[in-house]
Scaffold this motif. Structure first.
Motif, PDB file in Angstrom:
ATOM      1  N   UNK A  86     -11.522   3.196  -7.663  1.00  0.00           N
ATOM      2  CA  UNK A  86     -11.565   2.219  -8.576  1.00  0.00           C
ATOM      3  C   UNK A  86     -11.753   0.811  -8.005  1.00  0.00           C
ATOM      4  N   UNK A  87     -12.533  -0.063  -8.557  1.00  0.00           N
ATOM      5  CA  UNK A  87     -12.735  -1.400  -8.255  1.00  0.00           C
ATOM      6  C   UNK A  87     -11.280  -2.105  -8.281  1.00  0.00           C
ATOM      7  N   UNK A  88     -11.378  -3.418  -7.581  1.00  0.00           N
ATOM      8  CA  UNK A  88     -10.108  -4.230  -7.856  1.00  0.00           C
ATOM      9  C   UNK A  88      -9.938  -4.493  -9.239  1.00  0.00           C
ATOM     10  N   UNK A  89      -8.782  -4.208  -9.797  1.00  0.00           N
ATOM     11  CA  UNK A  89      -8.605  -4.204 -11.453  1.00  0.00           C
ATOM     12  C   UNK A  89      -7.270  -5.333 -11.432  1.00  0.00           C
ATOM     13  N   UNK A  90      -7.403  -6.142 -12.331  1.00  0.00           N
ATOM     14  CA  UNK A  90      -6.482  -7.263 -12.749  1.00  0.00           C
ATOM     15  C   UNK A  90      -5.151  -6.582 -13.009  1.00  0.00           C
ATOM     16  N   UNK A  91      -4.186  -6.933 -12.507  1.00  0.00           N
ATOM     17  CA  UNK A  91      -2.697  -6.500 -12.795  1.00  0.00           C
ATOM     18  C   UNK A  91      -1.841  -7.327 -13.483  1.00  0.00           C
ATOM     19  N   UNK A  92      -1.459  -6.821 -14.623  1.00  0.00           N
ATOM     20  CA  UNK A  92      -0.929  -7.918 -15.842  1.00  0.00           C
ATOM     21  C   UNK A  92       0.487  -7.406 -15.790  1.00  0.00           C
ATOM     22  N   UNK A  93       1.489  -8.337 -15.712  1.00  0.00           N
ATOM     23  CA  UNK A  93       2.930  -8.061 -15.846  1.00  0.00           C
ATOM     24  C   UNK A  93       3.401  -7.813 -17.271  1.00  0.00           C
ATOM     25  N   UNK A  94       4.029  -6.729 -17.672  1.00  0.00           N
ATOM     26  CA  UNK A  94       4.119  -6.418 -18.999  1.00  0.00           C
ATOM     27  C   UNK A  94       5.663  -6.594 -19.445  1.00  0.00           C
ATOM     28  N   UNK A 121       0.758  -1.212  -0.067  1.00  0.00           N
ATOM     29  CA  UNK A 121      -0.026  -0.188  -0.073  1.00  0.00           C
ATOM     30  C   UNK A 121       0.885   1.308   0.138  1.00  0.00           C
ATOM     31  N   UNK A 122       0.615   2.165  -0.891  1.00  0.00           N
ATOM     32  CA  UNK A 122       1.372   3.431  -0.846  1.00  0.00           C
ATOM     33  C   UNK A 122       0.391   4.547  -0.878  1.00  0.00           C
ATOM     34  N   UNK A 167      -3.597   0.258  -3.237  1.00  0.00           N
ATOM     35  CA  UNK A 167      -3.376  -1.082  -2.791  1.00  0.00           C
ATOM     36  C   UNK A 167      -3.212  -1.951  -3.831  1.00  0.00           C
ATOM     37  N   UNK A 168      -1.959  -2.743  -3.692  1.00  0.00           N
ATOM     38  CA  UNK A 168      -1.685  -3.801  -4.901  1.00  0.00           C
ATOM     39  C   UNK A 168      -1.488  -5.059  -4.061  1.00  0.00           C
ATOM     40  N   UNK A 169      -2.612  -5.958  -4.424  1.00  0.00           N
ATOM     41  CA  UNK A 169      -2.590  -7.223  -3.814  1.00  0.00           C
ATOM     42  C   UNK A 169      -1.986  -8.167  -4.561  1.00  0.00           C
ATOM     43  N   UNK A 170      -1.192  -8.811  -4.109  1.00  0.00           N
ATOM     44  CA  UNK A 170       0.001  -9.991  -4.975  1.00  0.00           C
ATOM     45  C   UNK A 170      -0.673 -11.198  -4.773  1.00  0.00           C
ATOM     46  N   UNK A 171      -1.537 -11.658  -4.024  1.00  0.00           N
ATOM     47  CA  UNK A 171      -2.242 -12.792  -3.784  1.00  0.00           C
ATOM     48  C   UNK A 171      -3.181 -12.949  -5.024  1.00  0.00           C
ATOM     49  N   UNK A 172      -3.928 -12.017  -5.182  1.00  0.00           N
ATOM     50  CA  UNK A 172      -5.195 -11.871  -6.213  1.00  0.00           C
ATOM     51  C   UNK A 172      -4.447 -11.005  -7.718  1.00  0.00           C
ATOM     52  N   UNK A 173      -3.114 -10.713  -7.550  1.00  0.00           N
ATOM     53  CA  UNK A 173      -2.813  -9.836  -8.751  1.00  0.00           C
ATOM     54  C   UNK A 173      -3.720  -8.959  -9.046  1.00  0.00           C
ATOM     55  N   UNK A 174      -4.296  -7.818  -8.259  1.00  0.00           N
ATOM     56  CA  UNK A 174      -5.143  -6.855  -8.557  1.00  0.00           C
ATOM     57  C   UNK A 174      -4.520  -5.683  -7.891  1.00  0.00           C
ATOM     58  N   UNK A 175      -5.125  -4.488  -8.486  1.00  0.00           N
ATOM     59  CA  UNK A 175      -4.659  -3.219  -7.690  1.00  0.00           C
ATOM     60  C   UNK A 175      -5.887  -2.295  -7.750  1.00  0.00           C
TER      61      UNK A 175
END
Length: 264
Positions: A82-90, A31-32, A56-64
């Motif tokens: 925002x809602x919880x959004x999928x976080x995709x590695x680029x 969280x920052x 807040x970035x959640x690395x268990x669910x890979x969401x932000x």
């Protein structure tokens, strides 16, 4: 990363921590809270505002998910969550995210963005009320750059990929601090002359595609050394690319690069 940033987290105002749930279902989160600079763009009109974002970035669910505030093209204040959004590695430590849902509020939709988890650099954009483009960033850190040095007296050139450029805008967005990390002032030596240089009071112009940063002459934090003249940076493509030039110690410097690295 190949670059070092002595004052980076102080200027980005990032506070991070890791939290865990119970032993049966651990949750790994970061969280920052960060300063956010926003341009609301409608036709050629640009309204700048500075606020904050709690992320807040959640690395268990890979969401932000995040909450931030900004002003629209008429100067009215808004807040989005925002809602919880999928976080995709680029590429590397860069992740993309996005949401088309109107649940982010304030008439905002079609949000998309990127975050660099190594530096805290964050960029996102969305549409407001169907007609206003909103572009928001933390203080802009260009860590993926090439700096070309030229001796104008003989045409000799050299370049380095170690220098990085951070622009921390004032509350009004009319001026900024510029920091250069891993500064090199000689051709071909590969020697870093200063790990971090800070320059205060550069002029900022807001444009529909980014910012223009200028100064006729600006003194560094090392008084009497590394004074820059003819400073001109264009942060374009909605701040995703940087092109700039300045003079120092009898050499011409040119800078180009990206806010986030491109995938190979």
């Amino acid at each position: 990363m190949k670059k070092s940033f002595i004052y980076l987290f102080a200027l980005l105002a990032v506070v991070m921590f890791t939290s865990c749930g119970n032993d049966d279902e651990p949750v790994n989160k970061q969280t920052f809270t960060s300063t956010i600079n926003t341009r609301a763009i409608e036709d050629d009109a640009v309204v700048f505002s500075q606020g904050s974002a709690s992320v807040e970035a959640n690395f268990t669910n890979m969401t932000i998910q995040f909450t931030s505030d900004f002003k629209d093209a008429n100067g009215r204040s808004h807040s989005i969550t925002t809602p919880e959004m999928p976080m995709t590695s680029t590429v590397g430590t860069i992740y993309s995210f996005g949401s088309a849902a109107s649940t982010i509020g304030s008439g905002a939709d079609n949000l998309r963005g990127n975050i660099d988890l190594a530096t805290g650099m964050m960029w996102y954009t969305f549409t407001l009320d169907g007609s206003t483009t909103v572009v928001s960033t933390t203080h802009l850190l260009y860590a993926y750059t090439t700096t070309t040095l030229t001796n104008p007296s003989n045409g000799n050139t050299g370049e380095n990929n170690s220098s990085a450029y951070l622009f921390a805008l004032s509350a009004t967005g009319e001026s900024c601090i510029m920091q250069i990390s891993n500064f090199m002032s000689s051709l071909g030596s590969g020697v870093i002359d200063a790990a971090e240089l800070q320059y205060n009071g550069l002029n900022v112009l807001h444009t529909p595609t980014g910012y223009v940063i200028t100064a006729d002459e600006v003194e560094s934090s090392y008084k009497g050394f590394y004074t820059l003249t003819d400073v001109h940076f264009e942060l374009d493509d909605q701040c995703r690319v940087i092109e700039g030039a300045y003079k120092c110690n009898g050499l011409d410097f040119k800078v180009n690069g990206d806010l986030f690295p491109k995938a190979n």
